[in-house]
Design an enzyme around this catalytic site. Structure first.
Site, mmCIF file in Angstrom:
data_model
loop_
_atom_site.group_PDB
_atom_site.id
_atom_site.type_symbol
_atom_site.label_atom_id
_atom_site.label_comp_id
_atom_site.label_asym_id
_atom_site.label_seq_id
_atom_site.Cartn_x
_atom_site.Cartn_y
_atom_site.Cartn_z
ATOM 1 N N LYS A 1 -9.296 11.957 4.988
ATOM 2 C CA LYS A 1 -10.088 10.767 5.263
ATOM 3 C C LYS A 1 -11.381 11.156 5.985
ATOM 4 C CE LYS A 1 -6.373 7.358 5.800
ATOM 5 N NZ LYS A 1 -6.770 6.482 4.692
ATOM 6 N N ARG B 1 3.073 4.726 -0.403
ATOM 7 C CA ARG B 1 3.938 4.360 -1.535
ATOM 8 C C ARG B 1 4.937 5.472 -1.854
ATOM 9 N NH1 ARG B 1 -1.330 3.423 -5.134
ATOM 10 N NH2 ARG B 1 -2.127 2.969 -3.059
#
Ligand code: BES
Ligand code: MN
Ligand code: ZN
Length: 499
Positions: free
Chosen positions: A280, A354
């Site tokens: 990130k 996920r």
């Protein structure tokens, strides 16, 4: 904090601080009217001088009102009487709590619940007052001396009710409000703790501690070796890039009948999300310590259910891991096999939530659940779509959607449904695996939910994307404890505890 209920003539109540609501244009609420009368019209006189602002939550403290036993009388602006709804009521309760806390009065008697805000009955008014007050005086102190902390913080709040007949409902509201407040506080505290303290192991310890505090709660923690043996290849692939071992936390509250299908709550417990190899950007990366807030909300909801001993079977599931870049970390293009047997091409290692959740959701099959709800700070796309007010709700089950939306409205902790249509599924196609872990820029929150839907075919399921609601930024930076209130409301209704 402690809360209790009082009734009887308001002017005669001995309290360090009596809290009264005032509507716009100096309109007295019924309790304020009573005090005005007891003080020979003094209250209305003081109000005429105009020192109480017109905003909801404006406050003015009065001392030595004649004919009134309270040491202080705190007036709280409530806005227009016609517009006085849940949100404004909560605002007024919050302002009152902050002010009394800062005044150093230590205890107060609030007549705000007697104002019967539009749409709230006595039970709800009490419950919201308790939850709002507890939230208002919460302070994070674990790693910081709170120099501004008041010497005599608000420790005890009495709620005043006009009629004895209301007392039972109000007491129930206090009891539920306090359990919810404790759940919210736990979720906030876990969320606020930094990633170097709140690791997956720390979360596991907190679960064990919860099990000690509530002997009815059975806590189980699976280690990486256990997950390996089960075949949780997706979850473990995320954890491999971190030196902190992953933990798979299970909390069983067996409040219902034996054999009754459980409600299962699953929460993403990513204790720090750097993105992995798909690193990130640096700006605001610290906020990714909040990436375990879904898991924290499971802790909070389980705590509330245990504290109220809700007659319901409930299982909390928190898959916990870090997501860091490392020589052993997932690389874009890697393919892993999930517990379900389906393979996943990891095109972006930052779509890690996920990967944790898919294995956790497959694991839930063994519980033969009545329903599974998962909470996750899953996508930035959900924040873009809905902003910071509702959680994003995804489910193919209309009835369950209704149940969750209703719990959100009733608790003031709202969700908004987004589509989970098959039309989006093809965005997850991969040439090399059963699916990719990302679906491109379009509808990012939806394709994330579509990914999860492929692991939840065997039971009723809903997903809450809480990326926008789990914490606040800026000056108020910190975890919100959402959606514990929504979940508690859902459980209370299921348990038939609202009647
Ligand atoms: N934890 C983040 C989601 C997130 C981002 C929550 C910003 C709150 C604020 C999640 O693991 C993530 O990184 N998601 C990616 C998915 C993308 C790579 C498909 C995202 O939203 O950018
Ligand atoms: Mn991520
Ligand atoms: Zn994440």
């Amino acid at each position: 904090m402690e809360f209790s209920v009082k009734t009887g003539a308001l002017a005669k109540q001995r309290t360090p601080c009596l809290v009264l609501g005032i509507f716009e244009r100096r309109q007295l609420s019924a309790p304020a009217e009573a005090i005005d009368e007891a003080s020979g019209g003094r209250l209305a006189e003081v109000l005429k001088r105009g020192d109480l602002g017109e905003d909801v939550g404006a406050t003015l403290c009065l001392y030595d009102l004649p004919g009134v036993a309270a040491e202080r009388v705190l007036l709280v602006g409530c806005g227009k009487r016609k517009e006085f709804d849940r949100a404004r009521y909560v605002q007024a309760c919050t302002a009152a709590a902050r002010t009394v806390d800062a005044l150093g009065a230590g205890a107060a008697l609030s007549a705000l619940p007697a104002l019967a805000p539009n749409g709230l009955d006595h039970y709800r008014a009490a419950r919201e007052a308790v939850a709002a007050t507890a939230a208002a005086v919460y302070r994070y102190t674990r790693t910081k001396d709170d120099k501004k902390a008041p010497k005599h913080p608000l420790k005890r709040l009495h709620l005043w009710v006009a009629e004895k007949g209301e007392q039972a409902a109000v007491e129930r509201g206090v009891q539920h409000g306090l359990a919810i407040a404790h759940g919210v506080a736990q979720a906030r505290e876990l969320g606020n703790l930094p990633g170097n303290i709140c690791t997956p192991s720390y979360l596991a310890e907190q679960a064990q501690a919860l099990g000690t505090e509530f002997p009815g709660l059975r806590v189980e923690v699976l280690e990486e070796a256990d997950m390996e043996a089960l075949g949780m290849g997706a979850l473990l692939s995320v954890s491999r890039g971190s030196r902190q071992p992953a933990k798979f936390i299970l909390m069983h509250h067996q409040g219902g009948k034996a054999g009754e299908k459980p409600v299962v709550l699953v929460g993403k417990g990513l204790t720090f999300d750097a993105g992995g190899i798909s690193l990130k950007p640096a700006a605001e990366m610290d906020e990714m310590k909040y990436d375990m807030c879904g898991g924290a909300s499971v802790f909070g909801a389980v705590r509330a259910a245990a504290e109220l001993d809700l007659p319901i079977n409930l299982i909390g599931v928190v898959p916990a891991s870090e997501n860091l870049p490392d020589g052993a970390a997932n690389k874009p293009g890697d393919i892993v096999r999930s517990l379900s047997g389906q393979t996943i091409e990891i095109l972006n290692t930052d779509a890690e939530g996920r990967l944790l959740l898919c294995d956790a959701l497959t694991y839930c099959e063994r519980f033969d659940p009545a329903v599974v709800i998962d909470m996750a700070t899953l996508t930035g796309a959900c924040v873009i779509a809905l902003g910071k007010h509702p959680a994003g709700l995804f489910t193919g089950d209309d009835e369950l959607a209704e149940e969750i939306l209703t719990a959100g409205e009733a608790s003031g902790d709202r969700a908004w449904r987004l589509p989970l249509w098959d039309d989006y599924q093809s965005q997850l196609d991969s040439n090399f695996a059963d699916m990719a872990n990302i679906g491109g820029r379009d509808g990012g929150a939806i394709t994330a939910a579509c990914f999860l839907s492929r692991y939840t075919k065997k039971y009723r399921w809903a997903h809450l994307d809480i990326a926008g609601i789990a914490w606040l930024g800026g000056k108020e930076k910190g975890a919100t404890g959402r959606p514990v209130a929504l979940l508690a409301e859902f459980l209370l209704r299921r348990a038939g505890a609202l009647a």
